[in-house]
Design a protein around this motif. Structure first.
Motif, PDB file in Angstrom:
ATOM      1  N   ALA A  84      62.659  52.883  29.752  1.00 57.79           N
ATOM      2  CA  ALA A  84      61.734  53.939  29.326  1.00 57.79           C
ATOM      3  C   ALA A  84      60.301  53.569  29.691  1.00 57.79           C
ATOM      4  O   ALA A  84      59.475  54.430  29.994  1.00 57.79           O
ATOM      5  CB  ALA A  84      61.857  54.175  27.824  1.00 57.79           C
ATOM      6  N   ARG A 120      63.250  57.439  33.682  1.00 58.19           N
ATOM      7  CA  ARG A 120      62.671  57.805  32.394  1.00 58.19           C
ATOM      8  C   ARG A 120      63.521  58.845  31.673  1.00 58.19           C
ATOM      9  O   ARG A 120      63.746  58.748  30.469  1.00 58.19           O
ATOM     10  CB  ARG A 120      61.258  58.357  32.632  1.00 58.19           C
ATOM     11  CG  ARG A 120      60.716  59.045  31.412  1.00 58.19           C
ATOM     12  CD  ARG A 120      59.371  59.682  31.642  1.00 58.19           C
ATOM     13  NE  ARG A 120      59.067  60.477  30.458  1.00 58.19           N
ATOM     14  CZ  ARG A 120      57.877  60.984  30.189  1.00 58.19           C
ATOM     15  NH1 ARG A 120      56.882  60.774  31.020  1.00 58.19           N
ATOM     16  NH2 ARG A 120      57.695  61.681  29.102  1.00 58.19           N
ATOM     17  N   ASP A 124      64.964  58.029  28.044  1.00 54.60           N
ATOM     18  CA  ASP A 124      64.514  58.791  26.883  1.00 54.60           C
ATOM     19  C   ASP A 124      65.683  59.448  26.165  1.00 54.60           C
ATOM     20  O   ASP A 124      65.713  59.547  24.941  1.00 54.60           O
ATOM     21  CB  ASP A 124      63.506  59.878  27.306  1.00 54.60           C
ATOM     22  CG  ASP A 124      62.143  59.296  27.626  1.00 54.60           C
ATOM     23  OD1 ASP A 124      62.004  58.060  27.531  1.00 54.60           O
ATOM     24  OD2 ASP A 124      61.228  60.065  27.976  1.00 54.60           O
ATOM     25  N   LEU A 192      57.504  53.610  21.944  1.00 53.25           N
ATOM     26  CA  LEU A 192      58.553  53.165  22.859  1.00 53.25           C
ATOM     27  C   LEU A 192      58.620  51.656  22.905  1.00 53.25           C
ATOM     28  O   LEU A 192      59.692  51.052  22.914  1.00 53.25           O
ATOM     29  CB  LEU A 192      58.244  53.656  24.277  1.00 53.25           C
ATOM     30  CG  LEU A 192      58.482  55.116  24.584  1.00 53.25           C
ATOM     31  CD1 LEU A 192      58.069  55.395  26.020  1.00 53.25           C
ATOM     32  CD2 LEU A 192      59.948  55.420  24.391  1.00 53.25           C
TER      33      LEU A 192
END
Ligand SMILES: Cc1cc2nc3c(=O)[nH]c(=O)nc-3n(C[C@H](O)[C@H](O)[C@H](O)COP(=O)(O)OP(=O)(O)OC[C@H]3O[C@@H](n4cnc5c(N)ncnc54)[C@H](O)[C@@H]3O)c2cc1C
Ligand SMILES: Cc1cc2nc3c(=O)[nH]c(=O)nc-3n(C[C@H](O)[C@H](O)[C@H](O)COP(=O)(O)OP(=O)(O)OC[C@H]3O[C@@H](n4cnc5c(N)ncnc54)[C@H](O)[C@@H]3O)c2cc1C
Ligand code: SF4
Ligand code: SF4
Ligand code: FES
Lengths: 464, 284
Positions: A84, A120, A124, A192
């Motif tokens: 991420a 990503r 995610d 994150l």
């Protein structure tokens, strides 16, 4: 090849420059599927070679195209613990995407498959899934990880997986390294990074913040008195470079590190709304430099309310080391690029506050050692720009603390730790990686070295 | 890891002494070093404070601070049993301690707190200690007994003459320097203007002078450059190269200007904090 490259939705420039939320919003399912279908599944997959940790890009992109995101995630995780993060901050255009056949065919790197965005997307999607890795039986051996940046995080995870008793020592009051104090929230949400840290804690990694190795305890003490058999040093490149020009001591001159730390780590953007750390309330800001750090500073200044932000860079835009996407975003938000110019001195008022910068214009001359054309000042071209704040973002050197406090540890002439191919230093049992070895580099390179170091440590502890 | 406050007392109107748990720091610290304190993790400022003393066996350190702004005011409101979330240290270079002969130690206001462990260390190394401690007025004189215990000679001065001699610290300093037997070293710690004038005084007599600078800081590890000062024409970072420097080489004028960088914002934060405490009825 008929599908056009999928743009990633982003907050509108006028909106986002007034908040600190993430700018790029990430692909939808459909966009991801379409983007993944742009991959032609080359036989030799040249993209993989462009990735410092050799993610099996071809297969994970293929899995997304097939609609099997779970499988894509599993493929990524074989080589990558911080998907991420890297999907967001990797300089893909000079790494994986630079080698992508599709981009090469168009002779345009922005036409390459958007590998980072896809990474990503997958990361995610599975962010909240509990995928805590299995831990080998306890070995009773202790590993110290100094610094909680991306390199340290990887080492801690890998060594813990091998069953070792791992403690991370971090100087700041929050873990995450540059990902937390440097790279801004609008580019990399701190939550994150915290997730990755939480995962480590769940695995049984111990974390000691507010612990400055070299001062609180030395490396030698950790090994000789506290029973750590192996140490990984991943302390980053924490020493701001200044330009050594007149006026750098004036009030209103910041290193990018100070500016960004105040804004990010200390949340100065919430000053008066909870946060206690102040930051200049600037109207006109000059940022010196052309890398990610300079872009981050300039865009942070806008979000802190500056009306005008100038980015002053002495080469041309083509030579800017910042990620293309960040340059693009900065321009959209209204940062003014003054290229082929460089500050000569900073001028102050009678209270020693910044009043203006005096700049020189440059032209490009012969190529230098780096192969880039050397900027040459044009004599007599001085001019002033009125500003009240100046941010020096020309890079970081190596922090000398460990050099001063760790006899026997070998450093090169720039103060970076010397390691062999296995990230082993001159001291038995001590390994190092990331910016303190490479000079200011990237998240993924620090992680790559972390992997190597962890493997070496696990190997070393097997025999030891 | 939270650090529990195990002891607290008030030394003067706005000056407090607290003893907090911090075992690692207590055993590692040396005179002249400091810590950075953050009361809570999410939003608190990081404030540097000198380690005024330590008990390695108990695992505690002593901090003495003056409530001058929001963060120190907030800290002054913590009681025994409360905790401070973050304390990192020991930071900075320890004082260079050896037997010099006679050392004159000059402290002004809160500067007496950082001065005490240094004077103590110098005494233990066999130096003759002449101490001069001063403050604006009687109520602000702190640590007099502690200084008495380790000094061969002690002079107390106040600006207004409400206690001890009516003088600025530079007066007795000048007298000590003009004696037949000149001191081998002076150590001056206090408000920046005081240190500046002490250095001008000792310079006349060629007495080497150490000062401890209290610039604005963030990380305390050399990473941000916010604490930079000009010493002998070169840029130095107080947190890693200092906090002590050759006072005759420090550019005090520039330093004073830099320290005022956030004056308005700091006042704003303090006013807000006070107002808030009044509203919820916590203030006395
Ligand atoms: C503003 C900015 C933007 C950037 N943008 C990007 C980007 O977009 N993409 C990209 O790939 N890279 C980017 N980088 C670079 C990237 O962040 C770094 O290369 C990477 O974080 C280095 O990782 P590291 O493992 O060496 O540790 P770091 O992230 O440098 O962390 C080191 C940690 O060690 C701690 N530490 C230091 N000394 C000690 C000590 N003595 N004892 C205990 N702890 C200590 C520090 O407090 C810190 O937390 C950026 C850097 C900056 C500053
Ligand atoms: C190495 C060092 C040792 C110190 N030791 C002591 C000590 O033992 N006792 C003590 O009372 N004070 C000490 N100080 C000063 C102390 O750090 C400040 O008084 C404190 O940070 C003020 O915070 P505040 O929020 O209460 O006040 P603010 O409202 O933030 O500021 C009030 C005043 O403090 C100064 N100041 C603000 N922020 C800082 C900062 N981060 N660092 C330094 N000064 C700042 C400002 O210039 C201003 O004049 C020391 C400072 C340094 C650098
Ligand atoms: S980790 Fe970085 S370089 Fe590797 S595939 Fe992902 S975005 Fe590309
Ligand atoms: S080089 Fe590009 S097109 Fe080829 S496999 Fe890799 S991502 Fe797909
Ligand atoms: S406080 Fe940041 S470099 Fe000294």
């Amino acid at each position: 090849l008929k599908i056009p490259p999928q743009e990633m939705p982003a907050q509108e420039p006028d909106v986002r420059k007034n908040n600190v939320e993430e700018v790029a919003l990430g692909y939808t399912e459909e966009e991801a599927r379409l983007e993944a279908m742009r991959c032609i599944q080359c036989k030799n997959a040249p993209c993989v070679e462009g990735c410092p940790v050799r993610i099996n890009i071809k297969d994970f992109v293929g899995a997304i195209a097939d609609g099997d995101d779970q499988k894509a995630m599993e493929i990524i995780q074989q080589n990558q613990l911080l998907a991420a993060v890297c999907g967001r901050v990797c300089p893909q255009e000079i790494q994986c995407q630079a080698k992508c056949t599709v981009g090469l065919r168009y002779k345009d790197p922005t036409m390459a498959v958007s590998i980072g965005r896809l990474e990503r997307f997958v990361a995610d999607k599975f962010l909240d899934n509990d995928m805590t890795p299995k831990i080998a039986p306890e070995t009773g051996k202790k590993v110290a990880v100094v610094g909680s940046g991306p390199g340290g995080i990887v080492v801690a995870g890998e060594c813990r997986r091998a069953g070792h008793d791992v403690t991370i020592f971090e100087a700041f009051h929050k873990p995450g390294g540059v990902m937390v104090y440097g790279i801004p929230e609008f580019r990399l949400p701190k939550a994150l990074v915290q997730k990755e840290i939480d995962k480590l804690i769940k695995m049984g990694v111990k974390l000691e913040c507010n612990f400055l190795v070299g001062r609180t305890r030395t490396v030698k003490q950790l090994m000789n008195e506290d029973g750590f058999q192996a140490v990984y040093i991943g302390v980053g490149a924490g020493l701001p470079k200044f330009m050594n020009i007149e006026g750098e001591q004036l009030v209103g001159v910041y290193s990018a590190n100070e500016y960004l730390t105040r804004a990010n780590l200390m949340k100065a953007y919430d000053f008066g709304k909870g946060a206690d750390t102040p930051i200049a309330r600037s109207k006109k800001v000059a940022v010196f430099g052309g890398g990610n750090v300079a872009m981050d500073s300039a865009r942070t200044a806008l979000r802190l309310g500056a009306e005008e932000v100038y980015l002053i860079y002495r080469r041309s835009e083509a030579e800017m080391p910042a990620r293309i996407e960040e340059i693009h975003h900065a321009k959209e938000e209204g940062v003014k690029f003054l290229i082929l110019q460089n500050p000569k001195r900073i001028l102050g008022d009678d209270k020693a506050r910044v009043r203006a910068v005096e700049c020189l214009r440059y032209e490009l001359g012969e190529p230098d050692d780096s192969g880039r054309r050397r900027p040459v000042p044009i004599e007599g071209s001085e001019f002033e720009i009125e500003v009240d704040t100046a941010i020096v973002a020309i890079g970081n050197g190596a922090n000398p603390l460990l050099q001063q406090t760790t006899p026997g540890l070998k450093f090169n002439k720039w103060g970076n730790i010397e390691v062999d191919d296995n990230c082993k230093t001159s001291i038995e049992g001590v390994y190092a990686g990331g910016d303190i070895v490479l000079g200011a580099a990237t998240v993924i390179l620090a992680m790559g070295q972390g992997r190597i170091a962890a493997q070496s440590i696990n190997e070393y502890l097997k025999s030891g | 890891m939270p650090h529990k406050i195990v002891n607290k007392n008030q030394l003067s109107e706005n000056v407090y002494r607290i003893e907090v748990e911090a075992a690692n720091i207590a055993s590692a610290r040396k005179p002249g070093q400091f810590v950075i304190v953050g009361i809570s993790t999410e939003y608190s400022e990081r404030i540097p404070l000198t380690i005024a003393g330590a008990d390695a066996d108990k695992g505690t350190i002593t901090l003495i601070f003056q409530a001058v702004g929001k963060s120190t005011a907030e800290m002054a409101n913590l009681e025994v049993g409360d905790s401070i979330d973050n304390i990192v240290g020991p930071l900075g270079q320890p004082t260079h301690i050896e037997k010099f002969g006679t050392v004159v130690c000059v402290g002004g206001g809160i500067g007496n707190a950082p001065l005490l462990p240094i004077a103590k260390g110098l005494k233990e190394a066999g130096n003759k200690i002449i101490s001069i401690i001063g403050a604006r007025t009687k109520e602000l004189i702190i640590l007099e007994d502690e200084f008495k215990a380790i000094s061969d000679e002690l002079t107390v001065v106040t600006d207004d003459g409400s206690y001890g001699r009516k003088a600025l610290v530079t007066e007795p300093l000048k007298e000590v320097c003009s004696r037949g037997e000149k001191p081998a070293l002076a150590v001056a710690i206090g408000p920046t203007p005081m240190m500046k004038f002490c250095c001008l005084t000792t310079k006349e007599f060629d007495v080497p002078t150490v000062v401890s600078l209290n610039t604005i800081m963030i990380d305390g590890t050399g990473m941000c450059g916010g604490c930079r000062v000009e010493v002998g024409g070169e840029t130095k970072f107080v947190c890693v190269d200092g906090p002590e420097f050759d006072g005759h080489k420090v550019n005090f004028d520039l330093m004073m200007k830099r320290m005022n960088a956030y004056k308005d914002l700091e006042q704003e934060a303090l006013d807000k904090y006070k107002e808030h405490r009044c509203k919820i009825g916590l203030d006395k």
